[in-house]
Design a protein around this motif. Structure first.
Motif, PDB file in Angstrom:
ATOM      1  N   VAL A   1       0.870  -1.183   0.000  1.00  0.00           N
ATOM      2  CA  VAL A   1       0.000   0.000   0.000  1.00  0.00           C
ATOM      3  C   VAL A   1       0.904   1.230   0.000  1.00  0.00           C
ATOM      4  O   VAL A   1       1.735   1.411   0.893  1.00  0.00           O
ATOM      5  CB  VAL A   1      -0.926   0.011   1.233  1.00  0.00           C
ATOM      6  N   VAL A   2       0.758   2.077  -1.015  1.00  0.00           N
ATOM      7  CA  VAL A   2       1.635   3.239  -1.207  1.00  0.00           C
ATOM      8  C   VAL A   2       0.840   4.521  -0.970  1.00  0.00           C
ATOM      9  O   VAL A   2      -0.209   4.732  -1.586  1.00  0.00           O
ATOM     10  CB  VAL A   2       2.241   3.248  -2.622  1.00  0.00           C
ATOM     11  N   ASN A   3       1.339   5.354  -0.056  1.00  0.00           N
ATOM     12  CA  ASN A   3       0.746   6.660   0.235  1.00  0.00           C
ATOM     13  C   ASN A   3       1.782   7.751   0.024  1.00  0.00           C
ATOM     14  O   ASN A   3       2.988   7.526   0.172  1.00  0.00           O
ATOM     15  CB  ASN A   3       0.258   6.722   1.685  1.00  0.00           C
ATOM     16  N   ARG A   4       1.339   8.959  -0.314  1.00  0.00           N
ATOM     17  CA  ARG A   4       2.208  10.131  -0.373  1.00  0.00           C
ATOM     18  C   ARG A   4       2.001  10.962   0.883  1.00  0.00           C
ATOM     19  O   ARG A   4       0.880  11.071   1.387  1.00  0.00           O
ATOM     20  CB  ARG A   4       1.864  10.977  -1.602  1.00  0.00           C
ATOM     21  N   TYR A   5       3.105  11.544   1.374  1.00  0.00           N
ATOM     22  CA  TYR A   5       2.971  12.449   2.519  1.00  0.00           C
ATOM     23  C   TYR A   5       3.992  13.563   2.388  1.00  0.00           C
ATOM     24  O   TYR A   5       4.991  13.451   1.682  1.00  0.00           O
ATOM     25  CB  TYR A   5       3.145  11.683   3.831  1.00  0.00           C
ATOM     26  N   GLU A   6       3.722  14.662   3.056  1.00  0.00           N
ATOM     27  CA  GLU A   6       4.567  15.846   2.984  1.00  0.00           C
ATOM     28  C   GLU A   6       5.496  15.872   4.183  1.00  0.00           C
ATOM     29  O   GLU A   6       5.072  15.671   5.320  1.00  0.00           O
ATOM     30  CB  GLU A   6       3.697  17.104   2.966  1.00  0.00           C
TER      31      GLU A   6
END
Length: 724
Positions: A469-474
């Motif tokens: 599961v791939v998420n983007r975060y800052e």
């Protein structure tokens, strides 16, 4: 002197232009003189070359005539004549080239050429041949001598003429070179005088005005009134005017700076080289709790705690060594005894031998940082202990953080894991997804979390299917990837086993039902005699088929009860010998069909009673015995052995079949699993029998397992508690 309205640039242009004007004139004169000298030199060289070629021509004619008249071999005369013709033509061509453009000289050379060519024709008319070896004069001696006299006289005239020219041009060239030298000396002297005169005029024109500007700089440094503005419109006047404006702006800036220092929220102070406060801004009352006068001449060691003093002194020394020293932190003891955190920005002044400092209270920030750090530690602890592998990576796929679960599952040390690339961890999986372009996930449009079915590679070379599961975060470094990796090997295996189970059950249900349907059709159409041998055999087959269906349905119902937790046991004291004999009797027909004998083995004094559910106990025995019969070779025997233990009764089912490999002895008790042997034989079943047996035995409080070897057969055993 230059007019005051002219700028310095204009004055310089006039000055340089005047010097350049004279220099250009001098250069033009020198150029003309050089050109004249060069022209005379070329005339002298041309005259010398003409004389050289004429002398060469004269020498050739004399040598040829001598060879003809002298008593020498005629063949030498022939050879000399050939050389003479080539040499004469070469010299004549050179003379024509040298006199081209001079009409009178061209005529003389043309006449010489005609005479020489006529002499050549006369010599050829003598018909000198190497074959006859004689000269045929035929009265031509006089003409040949006349030719020699004419040509010699003409060439002497040309030589005398060009020697005069050579001498004259040589003298002229020498005079021209002397003239160039004299002019060159004159140009240098004139240039020096002109440059000195122009420079003197320029310096006298600006030195007085620059002195006024210099005096103003001294007065400004001394904080005194400046001289009156300089009149005029040149650059110095403009500089003086800007200087006065700068002085006024500087005074205003100093006034504003003083106001800023006095009203600044941060403490602005100076610390002497002896590490004493020299001056302190009014903000010290708010920040430090001290009046500015109270801190003046106080050593920093009196207000900086000992644990921060060394760091404070080191920071001051670094700012003294480097102009762009980094800010540093220290604690500060306020007047009321409270301890605060201060961020120091320091600049060393070599002129004042002091540190100029700005002290900013960062106590609130430190407290916030401490809370953030605690929060980060809690989050890190959560990440490290979740049962899912967590990976954080940059937008280019470089791993910078992994949790403890990842290290354990992927068999990496932390340092090695944080040097990985995502391409090294994930690969395409058959039947799954291909790895994404990781940078595209960051640079592409924002979207929800993406799920991939990939193959995960461990450090030891093994690989397992994973749900990624791939998420983007800052983050502070920009957008990054947060990846959760779940090992789905068991799920994939379970899905495969379920598919196998569905395929197997559909076959095991469809085949018996088709057989029963055919039997019923024969009965319906009256094609089957139930009293005959065939009818009896078909009825038996139908009965066994129905029994197989009942077993299959019972297994399915049992596994459903196990999964839902609804299996109930009726535990009573029962005789394990009777249970064993009933199970053997149930399987008698199957054993006879396979030509396998089932033997019950126990000690004569066996009298133990088991605390068990009779039906479930018989079910376990039937399942284990039927498996043993199915996998036993024909003519062999299956042994059911009862062993009276201390607190439990052990049942052992021993066969002489193919046995169970050691690496399969754990998984065969999992649902939907069957052992496949190298010979390709596989028992017909659902793969649920042994898992059901395990559940029933463990529900009784016992245990189950398998032993034996692949050569001698398998030994399945289970235990049931005894009645006290």
């Amino acid at each position: 002197m230059f007019p005051a309205r002219l700028s310095i640039a204009q004055k310089v242009i006039i000055l340089v232009g005047t010097v350049l004007f004279f220099e250009v004139g001098f250069i033009l004169v020198l150029g003309a003189l050089f050109q004249e000298a060069e022209s005379r030199l070329q005339e002298e060289v041309r005259a010398r070359e003409v004389v050289s070629h004429v002398n060469s021509l004269n020498s050739q004619i004399n040598r040829l005539l001598t060879a003809i008249v002298a008593p020498v071999a005629v063949k030498d005369v022939v050879s000399e004549l050939v050389k003479f013709e080539k040499s004469v033509r070469r010299d004549l061509d050179a003379l024509k080239a040298l006199t081209r453009g001079n009409e009178r000289d061209e005529k003389e050379i043309d006449e010489l050429c005609r005479n020489c060519y006529a002499g050549l024709d006369l010599i050829r008319s003598l018909k000198i041949t190497a074959e006859t070896e004689q000269v045929n004069w035929s009265g031509r001696e006089f003409k040949l001598l006349q030719f020699n006299d004419d040509v010699a006289q003409q060439m002497n005239s040309i030589v005398e003429k060009y020697r005069e020219i050579q001498k004259f041009k040589e003298e002229s060239a020498r005079e021209a070179r002397e003239m160039v030298y004299y002019w060159l000396v004159a140009v240098v002297l004139a240039n020096v005088v002109l440059a000195g005169l122009a420079t003197t005029i320029f310096i006298l024109g600006i030195s007085r005005r620059l002195k006024i500007v210099k005096d103003n700089a001294v007065l400004l440094a001394a904080n005194q009134e400046l001289n009156p503005p300089i009149g005029g419109y040149d650059d110095i006047s403009e500089l003086d005017r800007l200087f006065h404006e700068t002085a006024a702006a500087l005074k205003e800036s100093i006034h504003k700076e003083r106001a800023l220092v006095e009203n600044a929220r941060d403490v602005i102070c100076t610390i002497s080289a002896e590490l004493k406060f020299a001056s302190v801004s009014p903000a010290s009352e708010t920040v430090f709790g001290y009046e500015p006068e109270e801190l003046t001449e106080v050593r920093i060691s009196e207000v900086i705690p000992s644990e921060s003093l060394e760091h404070m002194v080191s920071g001051l020394e670094l700012s003294r060594q480097y102009d762009d020293g980094e800010p540093f932190e220290s604690t500060f003891l306020k007047k009321d005894g409270d301890l605060i955190y201060i961020l120091w920005s320091v600049q060393w002044s070599e002129h004042d031998q002091s540190y100029f400092c700005v002290a900013h209270d960062i106590s609130d920030r430190r407290e916030a940082e401490l809370l953030i750090k605690q929060s980060e530690e809690r989050i890190r602890s959560i990440f490290n202990n979740v049962p899912v592998s967590i990976v954080s990576a940059s937008k280019y796929g470089a791993v910078d953080y992994v949790n403890k679960t990842f290290l354990e599952r992927f068999d990496y040390e932390r340092d090695a894991a944080q040097n990985l690339k995502l391409e090294q961890i994930f690969a395409a999986r058959e039947g799954g997804d291909s790895p994404p372009q990781w940078s595209h996930l960051v640079f592409g449009p924002q979207s929800a979390a993406k799920v991939y079915q990939l193959l995960a590679n461990t450090n030891n070379g093994a690989a397992f299917p994973a749900e990624v599961v791939v998420n983007r975060y800052e983050s502070t470094e920009g957008e990054r990837l947060l990846i959760a990796v779940e090992d789905i090997a068991e799920r994939v295996e379970l899905e495969e086993r379920k598919q196998q189970f569905v395929s197997m059950v559909s076959h095991d249900l469809r085949t018996p039902l088709t057989s029963i349907r055919g039997f019923l059709t024969l009965l319906k159409e009256g094609c089957l005699d139930l009293e005959g041998e065939t009818g009896v055999r078909r009825v038996g087959q139908a009965e066994r088929t129905v029994e197989r269906l009942i077993v299959l349905v019972n297994d399915l119902l049992d596994i459903e009860k196990i999964e839902s937790g609804r299996m109930e046991l009726d535990l009573i004291a029962c005789d394990p010998v009777l249970l064993s004999r009933e199970a053997i009797a149930t399987l008698k027909s199957l054993a006879e069909e396979k030509n396998v004998e089932i033997e019950l083995v126990l000690r004569d004094d066996f009298k133990a009673l088991a605390l068990a559910d009779e039906e479930r106990g018989i079910q376990v025995l039937i399942n284990l015995l039927s498996n043993a019969v199915k996998f036993s070779p024909e003519g062999s025997s299956v042994i059911l052995q009862l062993v009276d233990g201390l607190k439990e009764i052990e049942f052992r089912v021993i066969d002489r079949g193919r046995g169970v490999p050691e690496d399969k002895r754990e998984i065969i008790f999992d649902r939907f699993r069957q052992v496949e042997s190298s010979d390709g034989r596989r028992g017909k079943g659902t793969g649920l029998g042994l898992p059901i047996c395990k559940t029933i035995v463990e529900a009784h409080g016992g245990s189950i397992g398998v032993g034996g070897s692949e050569v001698e057969g398998a030994t399945f055993w289970f235990t049931i508690p005894k009645v006290d």
